[in-house]
Design an enzyme around this catalytic site. Structure first.
Site, mmCIF file in Angstrom:
data_model
loop_
_atom_site.group_PDB
_atom_site.id
_atom_site.type_symbol
_atom_site.label_atom_id
_atom_site.label_comp_id
_atom_site.label_asym_id
_atom_site.label_seq_id
_atom_site.Cartn_x
_atom_site.Cartn_y
_atom_site.Cartn_z
ATOM 1 N N SER A 47 -0.104 -8.049 -2.948
ATOM 2 C CA SER A 47 -0.368 -6.660 -2.930
ATOM 3 C C SER A 47 -0.404 -6.609 -4.620
ATOM 4 O O SER A 47 0.674 -6.776 -5.792
ATOM 5 C CB SER A 47 1.565 -6.183 -3.187
ATOM 6 O OG SER A 47 1.495 -4.893 -3.631
ATOM 7 N N GLY A 48 -1.464 -6.069 -4.841
ATOM 8 C CA GLY A 48 -1.544 -5.950 -6.526
ATOM 9 C C GLY A 48 -0.938 -4.629 -6.786
ATOM 10 O O GLY A 48 0.148 -4.973 -8.074
ATOM 11 N N LEU A 49 -0.459 -3.962 -6.465
ATOM 12 C CA LEU A 49 0.949 -3.235 -7.032
ATOM 13 C C LEU A 49 2.110 -4.168 -6.939
ATOM 14 O O LEU A 49 3.030 -3.536 -8.762
ATOM 15 C CB LEU A 49 1.453 -2.224 -5.800
ATOM 16 C CG LEU A 49 3.027 -1.189 -5.468
ATOM 17 C CD1 LEU A 49 2.786 0.150 -7.642
ATOM 18 C CD2 LEU A 49 3.305 0.372 -5.188
ATOM 19 N N ASP A 59 -0.205 -0.606 -11.487
ATOM 20 C CA ASP A 59 -1.360 -1.082 -10.945
ATOM 21 C C ASP A 59 -2.624 -0.464 -11.593
ATOM 22 O O ASP A 59 -3.035 0.460 -10.369
ATOM 23 C CB ASP A 59 -0.899 -0.534 -9.956
ATOM 24 C CG ASP A 59 -1.828 -0.934 -8.384
ATOM 25 O OD1 ASP A 59 -2.994 -2.239 -8.688
ATOM 26 O OD2 ASP A 59 -1.321 -0.623 -7.019
ATOM 27 N N ASP A 86 -5.343 -9.008 -2.594
ATOM 28 C CA ASP A 86 -5.709 -7.394 -2.956
ATOM 29 C C ASP A 86 -6.833 -7.574 -4.122
ATOM 30 O O ASP A 86 -5.617 -7.647 -4.942
ATOM 31 C CB ASP A 86 -4.231 -6.406 -3.488
ATOM 32 C CG ASP A 86 -5.037 -4.870 -3.287
ATOM 33 O OD1 ASP A 86 -5.809 -4.238 -3.470
ATOM 34 O OD2 ASP A 86 -3.965 -4.430 -3.925
ATOM 35 N N ASP A 88 -8.444 -5.296 -4.830
ATOM 36 C CA ASP A 88 -8.609 -4.131 -5.979
ATOM 37 C C ASP A 88 -10.061 -3.667 -5.751
ATOM 38 O O ASP A 88 -10.514 -4.164 -4.895
ATOM 39 C CB ASP A 88 -8.177 -3.656 -7.186
ATOM 40 C CG ASP A 88 -6.752 -4.066 -7.635
ATOM 41 O OD1 ASP A 88 -5.757 -3.596 -6.587
ATOM 42 O OD2 ASP A 88 -6.341 -3.797 -8.865
ATOM 43 N N GLU A 115 -11.419 -2.514 -2.058
ATOM 44 C CA GLU A 115 -11.054 -1.117 -1.927
ATOM 45 C C GLU A 115 -12.598 -0.453 -2.550
ATOM 46 O O GLU A 115 -13.234 -0.294 -4.258
ATOM 47 C CB GLU A 115 -10.254 -0.921 -2.512
ATOM 48 C CG GLU A 115 -9.745 -0.411 -4.384
ATOM 49 C CD GLU A 115 -8.769 0.113 -4.017
ATOM 50 O OE1 GLU A 115 -7.942 -1.138 -3.320
ATOM 51 O OE2 GLU A 115 -8.371 0.541 -5.349
ATOM 52 N N LYS A 121 -9.138 0.932 -11.038
ATOM 53 C CA LYS A 121 -8.536 1.871 -10.067
ATOM 54 C C LYS A 121 -7.441 2.213 -11.090
ATOM 55 O O LYS A 121 -6.294 2.107 -11.529
ATOM 56 C CB LYS A 121 -8.626 0.894 -8.721
ATOM 57 C CG LYS A 121 -7.833 -0.098 -8.645
ATOM 58 C CD LYS A 121 -6.606 -0.492 -9.234
ATOM 59 C CE LYS A 121 -5.463 0.034 -7.957
ATOM 60 N NZ LYS A 121 -5.148 -0.668 -6.755
ATOM 61 N N ASN A 123 -3.246 3.510 -8.487
ATOM 62 C CA ASN A 123 -2.959 3.273 -6.431
ATOM 63 C C ASN A 123 -2.856 4.053 -6.883
ATOM 64 O O ASN A 123 -2.987 5.740 -6.396
ATOM 65 C CB ASN A 123 -1.310 2.601 -6.817
ATOM 66 C CG ASN A 123 -0.680 2.348 -5.855
ATOM 67 O OD1 ASN A 123 -0.484 3.340 -5.564
ATOM 68 N ND2 ASN A 123 -0.899 1.285 -5.937
ATOM 69 N N SER A 124 -3.169 3.899 -5.425
ATOM 70 C CA SER A 124 -4.002 4.469 -4.380
ATOM 71 C C SER A 124 -2.922 6.267 -3.478
ATOM 72 O O SER A 124 -2.338 7.456 -3.145
ATOM 73 C CB SER A 124 -3.839 4.068 -2.745
ATOM 74 O OG SER A 124 -5.235 3.645 -2.840
ATOM 75 N N ARG A 160 -11.772 -2.277 2.379
ATOM 76 C CA ARG A 160 -10.896 -1.226 2.018
ATOM 77 C C ARG A 160 -12.201 0.846 1.771
ATOM 78 O O ARG A 160 -12.347 0.778 0.632
ATOM 79 C CB ARG A 160 -9.950 -1.095 0.911
ATOM 80 C CG ARG A 160 -8.591 -0.300 1.309
ATOM 81 C CD ARG A 160 -7.827 -0.596 -0.004
ATOM 82 N NE ARG A 160 -6.700 0.520 -0.748
ATOM 83 C CZ ARG A 160 -5.797 0.052 -1.006
ATOM 84 N NH1 ARG A 160 -5.314 -1.666 -1.346
ATOM 85 N NH2 ARG A 160 -4.850 0.871 -2.021
ATOM 86 N N HIS A 191 -7.022 3.364 4.267
ATOM 87 C CA HIS A 191 -5.892 4.208 4.255
ATOM 88 C C HIS A 191 -5.648 5.365 4.066
ATOM 89 O O HIS A 191 -6.892 6.179 4.415
ATOM 90 C CB HIS A 191 -6.119 3.418 2.492
ATOM 91 C CG HIS A 191 -4.657 2.851 1.667
ATOM 92 N ND1 HIS A 191 -3.694 2.846 2.815
ATOM 93 C CD2 HIS A 191 -3.814 3.480 0.879
ATOM 94 C CE1 HIS A 191 -2.732 2.460 1.922
ATOM 95 N NE2 HIS A 191 -3.423 2.766 0.729
#
Ligand code: SPV
Ligand code: MG
Length: 325
Positions: A47-49, A59, A86, A88, A115, A121, A123-124, A160, A191
């Site tokens: 996970s990038g986060l 992130d 991930d 990104d 993504e 980026k 975080n979503s 993504r 997502h």
């Protein structure tokens, strides 16, 4: 003859294509990757986060892509199950993606998820207004470049779609998914930041079986897994729960030791040291020392002598330049 084990890429591709619902569990360093594998998961979400949080940064691509590569290499070295990184936005343009894919394959990382947002980026889940989308055609080129660059046929590229996150709606999500699918994506990750699964279920109903679909139910965590299974999703990613459990536990332990100025009350609550050594596979090094070091020598000192260019004395200690280890 040794039985041949499938490559990690092949394992991940099978997992993504399997008609059964599969699960990827988040890890963010070598230790957590080993914990995921030991728990029985068939694959790991790098996970990038979580990796950025574990590095103490945001992130927002604050960790460079080579720093991420280094973390995921430790994860890959320490485990046999496949890792989906991930990745990104791919850390740049199509050319960055080609290089990323080659470097991941060299490190035995089985796949990458890209993504369709802009670098750097955000975080979503942070701010719905800070989620500018990439041009779909440009992103399609990234997917195609990644697929063309991979050396192993089974290396997995997941595209993504962030259209729902950015508030662009279902039609745009489907349009983008179709473009990325045509460009060669092995799966689509759809997502959503909603607290229920309606959006992703609507997407899956329209998408049907055109390609495997991956979801990340961090926000719609209360939806029963059976709903995902019945809807025909391919993979569920539990995206950040080891990082978050470690965080809660570390903060509680730090507070307790700070307040009490003592270890007495925490010893029983923390993992025993032997569990740390087990996860590091300390026993393997003991076996290797028995096999490779000269018999009857004190192992670390003998190694120290070699480094220092000195000869071991009768008792195995260096005669000159003895170092404390
Ligand atoms: C991650 O784990 O870094 C992800 C999933 O990208 S999310 O945080 O939900 O965007
Ligand atoms: Mg991420």
């Amino acid at each position: 003859m040794k039985p041949t084990t499938p490559r990690k890429t092949t394992l991940l591709k099978r997992l993504i294509r399997s008609p059964e619902l599969s699960f990827l569990m988040e890890a963010h360093n070598g230790l957590s990757a080993r914990i995921v594998e030991a728990a029985g998961f068939a694959g790991i979400w790098a996970s990038g986060l979580s990796m950025s949080a574990a590095l103490g940064v945001r992130d927002n691509n604050e960790a460079s892509w080579t720093q991420v590569l280094e973390v995921v290499e430790f994860m890959s070295d320490g485990t046999r199950v496949p890792i989906l990184l991930d990745g990104d936005t791919g850390y740049g343009n199509f050319n960055s993606v080609r290089r990323l894919v080659r470097k991941l394959e060299q490190r035995d990382v089985a796949g990458v998820c890209l993504e369709d947002k802009l670098f750097p980026k955000t975080n979503s889940f942070i701010n719905p207004t800070a989620q500018p989308l990439a041009d779909a055609d440009e992103f399609r080129g990234k997917i195609r470049a990644g697929k063309d660059a991979q050396q192993c046929d089974d290396f997995v590229i997941v595209a993504r779609v962030e259209a729902l996150i950015a508030g662009w709606g279902l039609d745009e999500a489907l349009r983008r998914a179709e473009a990325y699918h045509e460009a060669g994506a092995d799966a689509i990750l759809i997502h959503s930041a909603r607290p229920d699964a309606r959006e992703v279920l609507a997407f899956k109903a329209e998408w049907g079986g055109r390609s495997p679909v991956v979801i990340v139910p961090t926000k719609y965590y209360a939806t029963p897994t059976e709903v995902f299974r019945r809807a025909g999703f391919s993979v569920v990613i539990w995206a950040n729960h080891l990082l978050r459990s470690a965080l809660a536990s570390m903060a509680a332990t730090a507070r307790e030791i700070f307040t009490r100025q003592s270890l007495a009350t925490v010893e029983e609550k923390v993992a025993p040291l032997r569990e740390v050594f087990r996860l590091q596979d300390a026993e393997e090094l003991e076996r290797a020392e028995a096999r490779y070091l000269p018999a009857g020598r004190d192992a670390p000192e003998a190694a120290g002598c070699a480094r220092d260019g000195a000869r071991p004395g009768a008792n195995g200690c260096c005669e000159v330049g003895r170092r404390s280890l």
